[in-house]
Design an enzyme around this catalytic site. Structure first.
Site, PDB file in Angstrom:
ATOM      1  N   LYS A 164       1.569  -6.366   4.138  1.00 54.01           N
ATOM      2  CA  LYS A 164       1.936  -5.644   2.907  1.00 54.01           C
ATOM      3  C   LYS A 164       3.329  -6.093   2.525  1.00 54.01           C
ATOM      4  CE  LYS A 164       3.626  -0.863   2.436  1.00 54.01           C
ATOM      5  NZ  LYS A 164       3.253   0.556   2.637  1.00 54.01           N
ATOM      6  N   LYS A 193      -0.226   9.757   4.864  1.00 49.60           N
ATOM      7  CA  LYS A 193       0.929   9.904   5.758  1.00 49.60           C
ATOM      8  C   LYS A 193       1.042  11.381   6.073  1.00 49.60           C
ATOM      9  CE  LYS A 193       3.972   6.272   3.917  1.00 49.60           C
ATOM     10  NZ  LYS A 193       4.996   6.057   2.871  1.00 49.60           N
ATOM     11  N   GLY A 220       3.072   4.406   7.112  1.00 48.77           N
ATOM     12  CA  GLY A 220       4.114   4.552   8.132  1.00 48.77           C
ATOM     13  C   GLY A 220       5.421   4.930   7.482  1.00 48.77           C
ATOM     14  N   SER A 267       4.389  -3.936   7.264  1.00 50.65           N
ATOM     15  CA  SER A 267       5.019  -3.790   5.965  1.00 50.65           C
ATOM     16  C   SER A 267       6.277  -4.646   5.953  1.00 50.65           C
ATOM     17  CB  SER A 267       5.353  -2.312   5.749  1.00 50.65           C
ATOM     18  OG  SER A 267       6.105  -2.142   4.574  1.00 50.65           O
ATOM     19  N   LYS A 316       6.624  -5.574  -0.073  1.00 51.50           N
ATOM     20  CA  LYS A 316       7.261  -4.663  -1.020  1.00 51.50           C
ATOM     21  C   LYS A 316       7.578  -5.446  -2.290  1.00 51.50           C
ATOM     22  CE  LYS A 316       7.727  -0.964   1.582  1.00 51.50           C
ATOM     23  NZ  LYS A 316       7.238   0.360   1.176  1.00 51.50           N
ATOM     24  N   GLU A 341      -0.085  -0.545  -4.217  1.00 52.18           N
ATOM     25  CA  GLU A 341       0.265   0.808  -3.786  1.00 52.18           C
ATOM     26  C   GLU A 341       1.350   1.393  -4.694  1.00 52.18           C
ATOM     27  OE1 GLU A 341       1.497   0.770   0.284  1.00 52.18           O
ATOM     28  OE2 GLU A 341       1.838   2.929   0.364  1.00 52.18           O
ATOM     29  N   ASN A 350       6.372   1.312  -4.504  1.00 57.20           N
ATOM     30  CA  ASN A 350       7.182   2.531  -4.336  1.00 57.20           C
ATOM     31  C   ASN A 350       7.681   3.081  -5.683  1.00 57.20           C
ATOM     32  OD1 ASN A 350       8.104   1.166  -1.305  1.00 57.20           O
ATOM     33  ND2 ASN A 350       7.429   3.294  -1.395  1.00 57.20           N
ATOM     34  N   ASP A 365       3.275  -3.151  -2.357  1.00 59.66           N
ATOM     35  CA  ASP A 365       3.728  -1.761  -2.464  1.00 59.66           C
ATOM     36  C   ASP A 365       4.935  -1.693  -3.391  1.00 59.66           C
ATOM     37  OD1 ASP A 365       4.411   0.872  -2.165  1.00 59.66           O
ATOM     38  OD2 ASP A 365       4.902   0.758  -0.034  1.00 59.66           O
ATOM     39  N   ASP A 424       0.277   6.626  -2.725  1.00 60.00           N
ATOM     40  CA  ASP A 424       1.042   7.061  -1.555  1.00 60.00           C
ATOM     41  C   ASP A 424       1.850   8.300  -1.970  1.00 60.00           C
ATOM     42  OD1 ASP A 424       2.823   7.371   0.571  1.00 60.00           O
ATOM     43  OD2 ASP A 424       3.891   5.503   0.243  1.00 60.00           O
TER      44      ASP A 424
HETATM   45  O1  NPG Z   1       5.442   0.561   9.146  1.00 62.34           O
HETATM   46  O2  NPG Z   1       6.436   2.464   9.368  1.00 62.34           O
HETATM   47  C1  NPG Z   1       6.179   1.437   8.739  1.00 62.34           C
HETATM   48  C2  NPG Z   1       6.819   1.273   7.383  1.00 62.34           C
HETATM   49  C3  NPG Z   1       5.824   1.209   6.292  1.00 62.34           C
HETATM   50  O3  NPG Z   1       6.606   0.420   4.210  1.00 62.34           O
HETATM   51  C4  NPG Z   1       6.479   1.347   4.957  1.00 62.34           C
HETATM   52  N1  NPG Z   1       6.936   2.571   4.674  1.00 62.34           N
HETATM   53  O4  NPG Z   1       6.983   3.248   1.237  1.00 62.34           O
HETATM   54  O5  NPG Z   1       5.444   3.344   2.690  1.00 62.34           O
HETATM   55  C5  NPG Z   1       6.620   3.193   2.396  1.00 62.34           C
HETATM   56  C6  NPG Z   1       7.630   2.890   3.470  1.00 62.34           C
HETATM   57  C7  NPG Z   1       8.608   3.993   3.777  1.00 62.34           C
HETATM   58  C8  NPG Z   1       9.378   3.929   4.904  1.00 62.34           C
HETATM   59  C9  NPG Z   1       8.755   5.076   2.976  1.00 62.34           C
HETATM   60  C10 NPG Z   1      10.287   4.918   5.245  1.00 62.34           C
HETATM   61  C11 NPG Z   1       9.677   6.068   3.300  1.00 62.34           C
HETATM   62  C12 NPG Z   1      10.445   5.983   4.431  1.00 62.34           C
END
Ligand code: NPG
Length: 377
Positions: free
Chosen positions: A170, A271, A299, A144, A172, A222, A199, A197, A247
């Site tokens: 991926k 997750k 993650g 990511s 953001k 995402e 968010n 992604d 997500d």
């Molecule tokens: O590889 O652990 C990883 C990070 C992947 O982008 C990632 N996580 O929105 O999915 C998400 C984001 C995230 C990280 C969300 C930390 C919340 C806390």
């Protein structure tokens, strides 16, 4: 397939909670903020014949979800841990039910459940992967990539990860930092497996912009809309060629069922923290498998504890897309386990030792600890 063989109960004697602050190797920027330090809670279950480790994946501030460090710390110490200690003998499969009366706080519940599960499996000498139903001994590793200064910087960072061997990228995105960024990565690297992604950074009013991503042949987009926007996600999914993946919206098996029934998503990111634990994660996996809906393992910048558990989960059969299960060094110069996850030909190995299959580096754990509390029965 539900858990084939439940774990034996453990005799709970207490819990230790620690808040850790781990510096990131580089800032991680998303549509909801930029992190330079990962704040996380590590839980240790103390049992009559050993211990087990879990990770509460809340961050310092409630920006990704309503949960955050101090809220999780308070609810765990004030309500969740006392309820678990009341039970004295407890099987991991009974943790969720015991904590059920307390509304929400899924990340806190998930971390405590993992600690009990690890303790129970270590006592039996059983690996977590085998317990959850893993069918692979290694999982393909995606990475990511946070929002960068500009599209050129993004291309450079992505190129570095491709050189390391990551098999899926991926990126953001957020409003104004989407089309040009995606175009730049596609132009630079051709047909690599690529997804974006958001968010929750968009609304249905942005549907035209998001449809502009269709020409990039992405694996998926995402979480474009808000956590509770299931109906709007269904409307958007009808507009887009790009598959919509959820997500933040998927907080339980029930919400996964609802999302599939409404056709709000055709892919699901699982997750364990977000859904209240690895056992609920397996239930979501199972309904998606039944419905022929691909899933992948998300993650949350996990330490070696959560990262080991994620590798085990990602080895289940319906995880047909590469997950955000990266090498530890993608985020951390120093981890809190003695053998941090590494990238080997684009894959991360599923640990085979008892429980999580990783040992804690107690010196590192101590070095990163900023708060600690022990509760005994
Ligand atoms: O590889 O652990 C990883 C990070 C992947 O982008 C990632 N996580 O929105 O999915 C998400 C984001 C995230 C990280 C969300 C930390 C919340 C806390």
């Amino acid at each position: 397939m539900p858990i084939a063989r439940p774990a034996a109960a453990v005799t709970l004697e207490g819990f230790e909670l620690r808040v850790l602050q781990l510096p990131l190797v580089s800032p991680f920027a998303t549509s909801f903020g930029t992190e330079t330090v990962r704040e996380v809670i590590i839980a240790r279950a103390l049992t009559a014949d050993g211990e087990g480790w879990g990770e509460i994946v809340t961050g310092a501030a409630p920006l990704y979800s309503s949960e955050y460090t101090q809220g999780a710390w308070d609810v765990a110490l004030r309500w969740l841990i006392p309820a678990l200690l009341d039970r004295q003998r407890l099987a991991p499969e009974d943790v969720a039910e015991t904590l059920g009366p307390f509304v929400g706080h899924r990340m806190a519940k998930a971390g405590l459940e993992l600690a009990v599960l690890d303790a129970a499996l270590r006592a039996e000498g059983r690996p977590l992967g085998e317990y959850l139903g893993a069918v692979r001994d290694r999982v393909p590793s995606g990475v990511s990539v946070g929002i960068q200064r500009d599209a050129a910087a993004l291309v450079e960072v992505v190129g570095g990860y491709l050189d390391e061997g990551y098999v899926r990228i991926k990126i953001k995105i957020k409003p104004g930092r989407d089309i040009a960024e995606t175009a730049a990565v596609r132009d630079a690297f051709g047909g690599i497996p690529l997804q974006v992604d958001a968010n929750s950074a968009y609304t249905l009013a942005d549907a035209d912009t998001l449809a502009g991503l269709d020409r990039f042949d992405l694996l998926l987009i995402e979480q474009p809309l808000q956590e509770d926007d299931l109906v709007d996600h269904a409307t958007l999914a009808r507009r887009l060629k790009t598959p919509v993946c959820l997500d933040e919206s998927i907080v339980s098996e029930k919400s996964a069922r609802d999302a599939l029934a409404l056709r709000a998503a055709s892919v699901i990111n699982i997750k364990a923290g977000r859904v209240g634990g690895y056992l609920e994660a397996v239930r979501i996996h199972d309904i998606c498998r039944e419905a022929d809906v691909p899933v992948w393992c998300g993650g949350m910048l996990e330490t070696g504890i959560g990262r080991a558990a994620n590798a085990a989960l990602a080895a289940l059969p319906a995880f047909t897309l590469p997950g955000d299960v990266s090498a530890s060094k993608r985020f951390y110069a120093r981890d809190i386990v003695t053998e941090p996850a590494v990238l080997e030909s684009g894959h991360v190995r599923v640990p085979t030792g008892p429980g999580l299959g990783v040992e804690i580096d107690l010196v590192a754990l101590e070095d990163f600890t900023v708060a600690r509390e022990i509760v005994r029965r």
